[in-house]
Scaffold this motif. Structure first.
Motif, mmCIF file in Angstrom:
data_model
loop_
_atom_site.group_PDB
_atom_site.id
_atom_site.type_symbol
_atom_site.label_atom_id
_atom_site.label_comp_id
_atom_site.label_asym_id
_atom_site.label_seq_id
_atom_site.Cartn_x
_atom_site.Cartn_y
_atom_site.Cartn_z
ATOM 1 N N GLY A 1 0.794 -1.219 0.000
ATOM 2 C CA GLY A 1 0.000 0.000 0.000
ATOM 3 C C GLY A 1 0.825 1.267 0.000
ATOM 4 N N THR A 2 0.233 2.316 -0.575
ATOM 5 C CA THR A 2 0.762 3.669 -0.511
ATOM 6 C C THR A 2 -0.292 4.551 0.145
ATOM 7 N N LEU A 3 0.078 5.254 1.201
ATOM 8 C CA LEU A 3 -0.847 6.045 1.999
ATOM 9 C C LEU A 3 -0.318 7.473 2.075
ATOM 10 N N LEU B 1 -6.958 12.512 2.904
ATOM 11 C CA LEU B 1 -6.306 11.222 3.108
ATOM 12 C C LEU B 1 -6.520 10.387 1.857
ATOM 13 N N SER B 2 -5.428 9.914 1.243
ATOM 14 C CA SER B 2 -5.499 9.098 0.034
ATOM 15 C C SER B 2 -4.835 7.760 0.315
ATOM 16 N N MET B 3 -5.462 6.688 -0.131
ATOM 17 C CA MET B 3 -4.929 5.360 0.159
ATOM 18 C C MET B 3 -5.147 4.426 -1.012
ATOM 19 N N ALA B 4 -4.183 3.551 -1.252
ATOM 20 C CA ALA B 4 -4.301 2.519 -2.280
ATOM 21 C C ALA B 4 -3.638 1.257 -1.758
ATOM 22 N N ILE B 5 -4.384 0.152 -1.755
ATOM 23 C CA ILE B 5 -3.888 -1.142 -1.293
ATOM 24 C C ILE B 5 -4.041 -2.125 -2.443
ATOM 25 N N SER B 6 -2.934 -2.750 -2.862
ATOM 26 C CA SER B 6 -2.943 -3.581 -4.057
ATOM 27 C C SER B 6 -2.621 -5.027 -3.751
ATOM 28 N N SER B 7 -3.201 -5.912 -4.560
ATOM 29 C CA SER B 7 -2.930 -7.340 -4.491
ATOM 30 C C SER B 7 -2.628 -7.827 -5.891
ATOM 31 N N SER B 8 -1.664 -8.720 -6.019
ATOM 32 C CA SER B 8 -1.286 -9.225 -7.336
ATOM 33 C C SER B 8 -2.253 -10.275 -7.846
ATOM 34 N N GLY C 1 -8.093 -8.448 -18.616
ATOM 35 C CA GLY C 1 -6.723 -8.890 -18.828
ATOM 36 C C GLY C 1 -5.790 -8.445 -17.730
ATOM 37 N N ALA C 2 -6.275 -7.605 -16.820
ATOM 38 C CA ALA C 2 -5.449 -7.133 -15.701
ATOM 39 C C ALA C 2 -5.348 -8.222 -14.641
ATOM 40 N N GLN C 3 -4.208 -8.294 -14.005
ATOM 41 C CA GLN C 3 -3.990 -9.278 -12.943
ATOM 42 C C GLN C 3 -4.009 -8.580 -11.593
ATOM 43 N N GLY C 4 -4.861 -9.016 -10.706
ATOM 44 C CA GLY C 4 -4.937 -8.427 -9.389
ATOM 45 C C GLY C 4 -5.889 -7.247 -9.331
ATOM 46 N N THR C 5 -5.998 -6.674 -8.151
ATOM 47 C CA THR C 5 -6.896 -5.544 -7.924
ATOM 48 C C THR C 5 -6.232 -4.525 -7.009
ATOM 49 N N THR C 6 -6.729 -3.294 -7.058
ATOM 50 C CA THR C 6 -6.261 -2.219 -6.187
ATOM 51 C C THR C 6 -7.462 -1.524 -5.575
ATOM 52 N N ASP C 7 -7.569 -1.589 -4.259
ATOM 53 C CA ASP C 7 -8.608 -0.866 -3.539
ATOM 54 C C ASP C 7 -8.085 0.530 -3.224
ATOM 55 N N ALA C 8 -8.813 1.553 -3.657
ATOM 56 C CA ALA C 8 -8.337 2.924 -3.484
ATOM 57 C C ALA C 8 -9.443 3.799 -2.922
ATOM 58 N N GLU D 1 -15.906 14.224 2.742
ATOM 59 C CA GLU D 1 -16.339 13.614 1.490
ATOM 60 C C GLU D 1 -15.508 12.359 1.280
ATOM 61 N N LEU D 2 -16.193 11.231 1.044
ATOM 62 C CA LEU D 2 -15.532 9.946 0.889
ATOM 63 C C LEU D 2 -15.698 9.409 -0.509
ATOM 64 N N LYS D 3 -14.663 8.785 -1.040
ATOM 65 C CA LYS D 3 -14.745 8.063 -2.299
ATOM 66 C C LYS D 3 -13.897 6.803 -2.176
ATOM 67 N N PHE D 4 -14.470 5.658 -2.519
ATOM 68 C CA PHE D 4 -13.741 4.401 -2.515
ATOM 69 C C PHE D 4 -14.177 3.562 -3.711
ATOM 70 N N GLY D 5 -13.252 2.845 -4.315
ATOM 71 C CA GLY D 5 -13.585 1.941 -5.396
ATOM 72 C C GLY D 5 -12.518 0.889 -5.561
ATOM 73 N N GLN D 6 -12.877 -0.203 -6.242
ATOM 74 C CA GLN D 6 -11.896 -1.240 -6.526
ATOM 75 C C GLN D 6 -11.511 -1.173 -8.002
ATOM 76 N N PHE D 7 -10.206 -0.939 -8.242
ATOM 77 C CA PHE D 7 -9.669 -0.824 -9.585
ATOM 78 C C PHE D 7 -9.056 -2.161 -10.013
ATOM 79 N N CYS D 8 -9.007 -2.376 -11.305
ATOM 80 C CA CYS D 8 -8.429 -3.604 -11.835
ATOM 81 C C CYS D 8 -6.912 -3.450 -11.977
ATOM 82 N N GLY D 9 -6.196 -4.510 -11.628
ATOM 83 C CA GLY D 9 -4.751 -4.512 -11.756
ATOM 84 C C GLY D 9 -4.027 -4.276 -10.458
ATOM 85 N N GLY D 10 -3.111 -5.152 -10.122
ATOM 86 C CA GLY D 10 -2.354 -5.006 -8.888
ATOM 87 C C GLY D 10 -1.226 -4.008 -8.962
ATOM 88 N N THR D 11 -0.903 -3.514 -10.168
ATOM 89 C CA THR D 11 0.124 -2.484 -10.317
ATOM 90 C C THR D 11 -0.490 -1.152 -10.744
#
Length: 551
Positions: free
Chosen positions: A279-281, A299-306, A320-327, A343-353
């Motif tokens: 993660g990068t916080l 506050l900005s956060m991104a947690i990634s999994s491969s 075609g992306a491998q893994g996900t990134t919760d941001a 104000e809150l925003k959260f989503g799950q992005f495709c790709g661990g990188t």
């Protein structure tokens, strides 16, 4: 060692991608109660440029704690409402407003260890909200349910009784109570509590970093300089299951009002349930008063999994992306002792990188995967976007909340909860909640209710938006723990008209019910007519909470 909550199922760093928000940011530069000390502040009149707080506690919000406005109350929060001393503050419910605020302030103050136990747990949706129901002889079905060959809407080949189902999550408030608690309160608690598992870990990490800086005797960096806190974190902070590879705080150029601007950055790795994540916080914090009693930030956060995590990967499967990134991001502003906006925003992005952030460390709901062309933007968000606006009085935790969530990037509407709570002088509280459907999350009007789809996932997806919404009026006594329902306008039939004559138009009985068959909106008796209890949109009395200034 601080622990924020316990007693739920392990679900991963960000939990199951189901819902969001509740959290606390920061603590106090002293052991003094920050809400009390900030009440004499005149906001930003003195400016944050001439800080009287010279240690690292000035780099985090001083006393913000956000929890559900209807969270079950501990003895501590009841004491706050009634003005009486709590015998055992926060002992019976560590999730409520007063208890969470107290725990975060203790961590930041550095009176004890600069450590906490991470929360890798989730919450369970209340049964009263959005259950799945089984129906028979739906009047909107082009091919009636009795035809089990091609009328089987749920596509279950083993289903031979003619029944079909409406899936969970879309039916709104289906029963007035969850036990003795108002369903709207239980659902709001779930939404907020689900995010706490995501956000509290991040907030506590920055709190532990500020604490470690104080323990190490480090002073704030000068403008244009960066303070490396990696060694201080290694020496003074212990966070089970999380490895901090780097920690720093930079002082950027002062803002246009002459206020100091701090940007803290953490790089972490974590292993939960055999799954490795990194993660990068980033926390950008601006004290707008000399004692950091008023402030704004992001506050900005991104947690990634491969690999695809427990939240699914679902809509990412064809990219075609491998893994996900919760941001996610939390934009916040405290302008007075009794006024905080989030104000809150959260989503799950495709790709661990994937790098989900723009140049302003923000995430964009328009940066999405197109389900029709999933390889066109393969690293956009695809799963579970959540949005919230909160205007909260930090002295008692009451206020207004607009919360919206969208299951996938291809979904055409969001589900929306609007809620307002207020406190009386005797410590009692009252409120009103509304549920309906709103625009997609990339619409500027996100958080507003446009109407109600009574038949959202019904046969053949032939749905119509009704100009209506559900409403529930709630109240809590001064000595009470939970909100109860005063009145409820929630009943309807899962048809386009939101009503039912009791048959499918051909003389066959139309029935619908949950598995238990005991909830308020269930029909179990054939040929039972159902009238709509929903209110008209014009009857909604709710103002969208103000948005904090962007940074």
């Amino acid at each position: 060692m601080h622990r924020m909550r316990a007693g739920r199922t392990v679900t991963g760093w960000f939990g199951l991608a189901g819902l969001l928000l509740a959290a606390a940011c920061g603590g106090s530069g002293t052991t003094t109660d920050a809400a009390s000390s900030s009440s004499s502040s005149g906001g930003s009149s003195s400016g944050g440029g001439d800080l009287t707080v010279t240690d690292t506690s000035a780099t985090v919000p001083s006393d913000i704690v956000l929890s559900s406005p209807t969270a079950s109350a501990s003895s501590q929060s009841i004491a706050v409402r009634t003005g009486k001393a709590a015998e055992d503050p926060g002992s019976d419910n560590p999730d409520d407003y007063a208890s969470k605020r107290e725990a975060l302030q203790e961590l930041i103050a550095g009176a004890g260890e600069c450590s906490f136990e991470p929360d890798f747990i989730g919450a369970s949706r209340p049964n009263c909200y959005g259950p799945s129901i089984t129906y028979n002889n739906h009047p909107e079905a082009q091919t009636k349910d009795a035809d089990t060959v091609d009328g089987d809407v749920d596509n279950n080949p083993s289903d031979t009784d003619g029944d079909d189902t409406l899936p969970s999550g879309d039916l709104g408030i289906w029963s007035a109570l969850e036990g003795t608690q108002a369903c709207s309160a239980a659902q709001m608690n779930f939404l907020v509590d689900s995010v706490a598992a995501k956000v509290d870990n991040v907030v506590n990490l920055f709190g532990a970093m500020a604490c470690a800086g104080r323990k190490a005797g480090l002073e704030l960096p000068a403008a244009g300089e960066t303070l490396d806190l990696s060694s201080a974190m290694s020496t003074h902070a212990t966070i089970s299951g999380i490895t901090v590879s780097s920690a720093s705080v930079a002082r950027l150029d002062d803002d246009a009002d002459g206020n100091a601007v701090f940007q803290s950055t953490l790089a972490i790795s974590v292993s939960v349930g055999g799954q490795s994540q990194s993660g990068t916080l980033i926390l950008k914090h601006v004290p707008t008063s000399a004692d950091n009693s008023t402030y704004e930030g992001k506050l900005s956060m991104a947690i990634s999994s491969s690999t695809f995590d427990q939240a699914g990967g679902g809509n990412c499967a064809n990219t075609g992306a491998q893994g996900t990134t919760d941001a996610g991001t939390i934009l916040y502003s405290k302008t007075a002792a009794n006024a905080i906006a989030y104000e809150l925003k959260f989503g799950q992005f495709c790709g661990g990188t994937t790098d989900p952030f723009d140049s302003n460390n923000d995430i964009d709901p328009a940066d999405r995967v197109d389900p029709s062309f999933p390889t066109t933007n393969p690293d956009g968000w695809a799963n579970d976007w959540h949005y919230g606006r909160f205007n909260i009085n930090p002295e008692n935790g009451t206020g207004s909340v607009a919360y919206a969530w969208q299951a996938g990037a291809g979904d055409g509407a969001s589900r929306v909860f609007n809620m307002t709570t207020t406190a009386a002088s005797d410590g009692s509280e009252s409120g009103t909640a509304y549920f309906g459907f709103g625009p997609a999350v990339d619409d500027d009007a996100v958080g507003t209710i446009n109407g109600f789809y009574c038949n959202w996932a019904g046969p053949d997806n032939r749905r119509t938006l009704a100009t209506a919404a559900q409403r529930q009026v709630i109240a809590r006594t001064a000595s009470g723990s939970d909100f109860t329902a005063t009145s409820s306008a929630i009943g309807y039939a899962p048809t386009n008209s939101c009503t039912s004559s009791g048959d499918d138009g051909s003389g066959n009985a139309f029935t619908f019910a949950t598995d238990s068959g005991s909830m308020d909106n269930d029909t179990n008796t054939p040929n039972t007519a159902v009238a709509s209890e929903l209110i008209e949109l014009s009857a909604i009395e709710f103002t969208l909470p103000s948005r904090p200034p962007d940074l």
